[in-house]
Design a protein around this motif. Structure first.
Motif, PDB file in Angstrom:
ATOM      1  N   VAL A 233      68.247  62.538  -4.548  1.00  0.00           N
ATOM      2  CA  VAL A 233      67.820  61.623  -5.613  1.00  0.00           C
ATOM      3  C   VAL A 233      67.967  60.178  -5.152  1.00  0.00           C
ATOM      4  O   VAL A 233      67.106  59.338  -5.427  1.00  0.00           O
ATOM      5  N   THR A 234      69.045  59.868  -4.425  1.00  0.00           N
ATOM      6  CA  THR A 234      69.237  58.521  -3.905  1.00  0.00           C
ATOM      7  C   THR A 234      68.089  58.118  -2.995  1.00  0.00           C
ATOM      8  O   THR A 234      67.568  56.999  -3.089  1.00  0.00           O
ATOM      9  N   VAL A 235      67.683  59.027  -2.115  1.00  0.00           N
ATOM     10  CA  VAL A 235      66.563  58.745  -1.206  1.00  0.00           C
ATOM     11  C   VAL A 235      65.301  58.455  -2.004  1.00  0.00           C
ATOM     12  O   VAL A 235      64.586  57.473  -1.739  1.00  0.00           O
ATOM     13  N   GLN A 236      65.006  59.278  -3.000  1.00  0.00           N
ATOM     14  CA  GLN A 236      63.785  59.090  -3.802  1.00  0.00           C
ATOM     15  C   GLN A 236      63.812  57.757  -4.551  1.00  0.00           C
ATOM     16  O   GLN A 236      62.817  57.022  -4.574  1.00  0.00           O
ATOM     17  N   LEU A 237      64.937  57.446  -5.183  1.00  0.00           N
ATOM     18  CA  LEU A 237      65.030  56.193  -5.937  1.00  0.00           C
ATOM     19  C   LEU A 237      64.951  54.988  -5.010  1.00  0.00           C
ATOM     20  O   LEU A 237      64.321  53.971  -5.349  1.00  0.00           O
ATOM     21  N   ALA A 238      65.591  55.083  -3.842  1.00  0.00           N
ATOM     22  CA  ALA A 238      65.579  53.964  -2.900  1.00  0.00           C
ATOM     23  C   ALA A 238      64.168  53.700  -2.385  1.00  0.00           C
ATOM     24  O   ALA A 238      63.745  52.537  -2.264  1.00  0.00           O
ATOM     25  N   LEU A 239      63.431  54.755  -2.086  1.00  0.00           N
ATOM     26  CA  LEU A 239      62.045  54.582  -1.639  1.00  0.00           C
ATOM     27  C   LEU A 239      61.209  53.935  -2.739  1.00  0.00           C
ATOM     28  O   LEU A 239      60.390  53.053  -2.473  1.00  0.00           O
ATOM     29  N   ALA A 240      61.416  54.370  -3.974  1.00  0.00           N
ATOM     30  CA  ALA A 240      60.651  53.812  -5.093  1.00  0.00           C
ATOM     31  C   ALA A 240      60.966  52.337  -5.308  1.00  0.00           C
ATOM     32  O   ALA A 240      60.143  51.596  -5.852  1.00  0.00           O
ATOM     33  N   MET A 241      62.154  51.901  -4.878  1.00  0.00           N
ATOM     34  CA  MET A 241      62.550  50.495  -5.011  1.00  0.00           C
ATOM     35  C   MET A 241      61.989  49.617  -3.892  1.00  0.00           C
ATOM     36  O   MET A 241      62.152  48.397  -3.919  1.00  0.00           O
ATOM     37  N   GLY A 242      61.383  50.231  -2.902  1.00  0.00           N
ATOM     38  CA  GLY A 242      60.861  49.462  -1.786  1.00  0.00           C
ATOM     39  C   GLY A 242      61.865  49.222  -0.685  1.00  0.00           C
ATOM     40  O   GLY A 242      61.711  48.286   0.118  1.00  0.00           O
ATOM     41  N   LEU A 243      62.907  50.064  -0.623  1.00  0.00           N
ATOM     42  CA  LEU A 243      63.897  49.945   0.448  1.00  0.00           C
ATOM     43  C   LEU A 243      63.446  50.737   1.666  1.00  0.00           C
ATOM     44  O   LEU A 243      62.695  51.708   1.556  1.00  0.00           O
ATOM     45  N   ARG A 244      63.928  50.332   2.823  1.00  0.00           N
ATOM     46  CA  ARG A 244      63.747  51.155   4.014  1.00  0.00           C
ATOM     47  C   ARG A 244      64.914  52.132   4.068  1.00  0.00           C
ATOM     48  O   ARG A 244      66.077  51.702   4.099  1.00  0.00           O
ATOM     49  N   VAL A 245      64.611  53.423   4.080  1.00  0.00           N
ATOM     50  CA  VAL A 245      65.635  54.448   3.917  1.00  0.00           C
ATOM     51  C   VAL A 245      65.827  55.231   5.210  1.00  0.00           C
ATOM     52  O   VAL A 245      64.872  55.790   5.764  1.00  0.00           O
ATOM     53  N   HIS A 246      67.076  55.277   5.683  1.00  0.00           N
ATOM     54  CA  HIS A 246      67.478  56.125   6.800  1.00  0.00           C
ATOM     55  C   HIS A 246      68.292  57.276   6.206  1.00  0.00           C
ATOM     56  O   HIS A 246      69.350  57.053   5.609  1.00  0.00           O
ATOM     57  N   ALA A 247      67.797  58.488   6.359  1.00  0.00           N
ATOM     58  CA  ALA A 247      68.377  59.655   5.700  1.00  0.00           C
ATOM     59  C   ALA A 247      69.082  60.535   6.722  1.00  0.00           C
ATOM     60  O   ALA A 247      68.454  61.027   7.669  1.00  0.00           O
ATOM     61  N   VAL A 248      70.383  60.735   6.543  1.00  0.00           N
ATOM     62  CA  VAL A 248      71.166  61.538   7.483  1.00  0.00           C
ATOM     63  C   VAL A 248      71.010  63.020   7.131  1.00  0.00           C
ATOM     64  O   VAL A 248      71.288  63.433   5.994  1.00  0.00           O
ATOM     65  N   VAL A 249      70.576  63.804   8.114  1.00  0.00           N
ATOM     66  CA  VAL A 249      70.360  65.239   7.926  1.00  0.00           C
ATOM     67  C   VAL A 249      71.039  66.003   9.055  1.00  0.00           C
ATOM     68  O   VAL A 249      71.398  65.432  10.099  1.00  0.00           O
ATOM     69  N   ARG A 250      71.198  67.307   8.844  1.00  0.00           N
ATOM     70  CA  ARG A 250      71.889  68.125   9.833  1.00  0.00           C
ATOM     71  C   ARG A 250      70.968  68.599  10.951  1.00  0.00           C
ATOM     72  O   ARG A 250      71.386  68.718  12.096  1.00  0.00           O
ATOM     73  N   ASP A 251      69.713  68.906  10.621  1.00  0.00           N
ATOM     74  CA  ASP A 251      68.809  69.480  11.621  1.00  0.00           C
ATOM     75  C   ASP A 251      67.362  69.180  11.255  1.00  0.00           C
ATOM     76  O   ASP A 251      67.066  68.529  10.237  1.00  0.00           O
ATOM     77  N   ALA A 252      66.447  69.696  12.097  1.00  0.00           N
ATOM     78  CA  ALA A 252      65.023  69.444  11.899  1.00  0.00           C
ATOM     79  C   ALA A 252      64.507  70.064  10.612  1.00  0.00           C
ATOM     80  O   ALA A 252      63.590  69.523   9.974  1.00  0.00           O
ATOM     81  N   ALA A 253      65.079  71.200  10.219  1.00  0.00           N
ATOM     82  CA  ALA A 253      64.638  71.845   8.979  1.00  0.00           C
ATOM     83  C   ALA A 253      64.918  70.957   7.777  1.00  0.00           C
ATOM     84  O   ALA A 253      64.084  70.825   6.878  1.00  0.00           O
ATOM     85  N   GLN A 254      66.096  70.335   7.756  1.00  0.00           N
ATOM     86  CA  GLN A 254      66.395  69.405   6.669  1.00  0.00           C
ATOM     87  C   GLN A 254      65.506  68.173   6.751  1.00  0.00           C
ATOM     88  O   GLN A 254      65.050  67.659   5.718  1.00  0.00           O
ATOM     89  N   ALA A 255      65.259  67.692   7.952  1.00  0.00           N
ATOM     90  CA  ALA A 255      64.398  66.514   8.109  1.00  0.00           C
ATOM     91  C   ALA A 255      63.001  66.767   7.549  1.00  0.00           C
ATOM     92  O   ALA A 255      62.387  65.873   6.959  1.00  0.00           O
ATOM     93  N   ALA A 256      62.514  67.997   7.701  1.00  0.00           N
ATOM     94  CA  ALA A 256      61.177  68.330   7.222  1.00  0.00           C
ATOM     95  C   ALA A 256      61.089  68.306   5.699  1.00  0.00           C
ATOM     96  O   ALA A 256      59.987  68.211   5.140  1.00  0.00           O
ATOM     97  N   ARG A 257      62.227  68.372   5.015  1.00  0.00           N
ATOM     98  CA  ARG A 257      62.226  68.379   3.545  1.00  0.00           C
ATOM     99  C   ARG A 257      62.335  66.973   2.957  1.00  0.00           C
ATOM    100  O   ARG A 257      62.293  66.809   1.736  1.00  0.00           O
ATOM    101  N   LEU A 258      62.487  65.973   3.802  1.00  0.00           N
ATOM    102  CA  LEU A 258      62.616  64.605   3.295  1.00  0.00           C
ATOM    103  C   LEU A 258      61.279  64.110   2.743  1.00  0.00           C
ATOM    104  O   LEU A 258      60.216  64.483   3.240  1.00  0.00           O
ATOM    105  N   PRO A 259      61.315  63.261   1.725  1.00  0.00           N
ATOM    106  CA  PRO A 259      60.061  62.696   1.215  1.00  0.00           C
ATOM    107  C   PRO A 259      59.428  61.750   2.228  1.00  0.00           C
ATOM    108  O   PRO A 259      60.104  61.195   3.099  1.00  0.00           O
TER     109      PRO A 259
END
Length: 313
Positions: free
Chosen positions: A155-181
């Motif tokens: 939810v933080t990632v989604q809200l931050a993107l909607a605010m116009g922030l540049r978002v760096h999202a920490v994930v465990r692996d490529a499968a999690q990365a593929a689920r990012l917005p």
């Protein structure tokens, strides 16, 4: 009526027959359709929270359902419940019928499912308050979010993107990365732990805690802010104080019990975003009698979204 109760800290919840709540001034009786199982419920259950109801007690700080008796809400109205000591100082929501103070209840739009209505408050308001009230992020800033595919993190990632922030999202692996917005930059946790990064973000929203926190702090620019939201990856951490002082990063704990008013103020627009699909949150359903399984599920590494109990699921 049936309710899940805790008879001793750490013991498995028991499905008990208990007395139904009675109508009283200033209180609403709700037929529970969904009740969330969260980390605050685990903390109370384990005896590690500052407050707890008298034993035996009914856990659960969040729920959604239909009004059965009330002086404020219409009979049959769809509502969500959170706050006023539910599941912390008094019996909570893991029950077929819930008696709650009117102030703990809000109206739930028809477009939001009962499961989502039960689950939304904690992650959505925590993310909102962390960004707006605690980190006080500004358009154009860079933010680093840990646990980016978890409930609060996503939810933080989604809200931050909607605010116009540049978002760096920490994930465990490529499968999690593929689920990012779309728009979020994936950063592997392993890389953060073993390499110096030059991200120099303005704010860190750390939803997991644990041993990786010191490495995450090194990615915050001098004068930046780090909001400490959760501790699913570990409750204790060791910090190098001279390094922290030199980096000049402000550590800001998020206490949603103290900031609940700010969270409630954001609820209408959060529910609107959930209603029209601009904001998404995953839920996994468990039958009411499988509360113990839900308590275990939320501790599993990589679990997605929130656990929700239902009288029948």
């Amino acid at each position: 009526m049936k309710a899940m109760r805790i008879h001793a800290f750490g013991d498995a919840p028991c499905l008990d027959e208990v007395e139904a709540p009675r109508p009283a001034p200033g209180r609403t009786i709700v037929e529970m359709h969904a009740a969330t199982v969260g980390h605050i419920d685990r903390t109370v259950w384990e005896g590690r929270f500052l407050h707890h109801p008298p034993m035996p007690y009914i856990p659960g700080v969040e729920a959604a359902g239909v009004v059965r008796s009330s002086g404020r809400f219409a009979i049959g109205e769809r509502v969500w419940l959170r706050g006023c000591g539910l599941g912390i100082r008094s019996d909570g929501t893991w029950s077929e019928l819930i008696g709650a103070p009117d102030e703990a209840i809000g109206r739930l739009p028809d477009a939001v499912s009962m499961a989502l209505g039960s689950a939304f408050f904690s992650p959505c308001t925590s993310a909102w308050v962390a960004l707006h009230e605690v980190a006080r992020v500004q358009v154009g800033e860079r933010v680093l979010v840990t646990g980016a595919t978890g409930a609060v993190g996503s939810v933080t990632v989604q809200l931050a993107l909607a605010m116009g922030l540049r978002v760096h999202a920490v994930v465990r692996d490529a499968a999690q990365a593929a689920r990012l917005p779309v728009g979020a930059d994936a950063v592997l946790a392993e890389h953060m732990a073993t390499s110096d990064t030059d991200l120099a973000v303005d704010a860190l929203i750390d939803t997991v805690g644990g041993a990786l926190l010191p490495a995450m702090l090194r990615s915050v620019a001098p004068g930046g802010r780090a909001v400490l939201v959760g501790y699913t990856a570990g409750q204790a951490v060791s910090l190098d104080l001279p390094e922290l002082l030199q980096r000049d990063v402000v550590l800001l704990p998020l206490n949603m019990l103290r900031r609940e008013a700010a969270g409630r103020a954001a609820v209408p627009q959060l529910l609107e975003r959930l209603s029209d699909g601009r904001l998404c949150l995953e839920v996994t359903r468990f039958p009411l009698h499988e509360a113990a399984a839900a308590l275990a599920w939320i501790t599993q590494r990589g679990h997605r979204g929130r656990a929700v109990l239902a009288p029948s699921a």
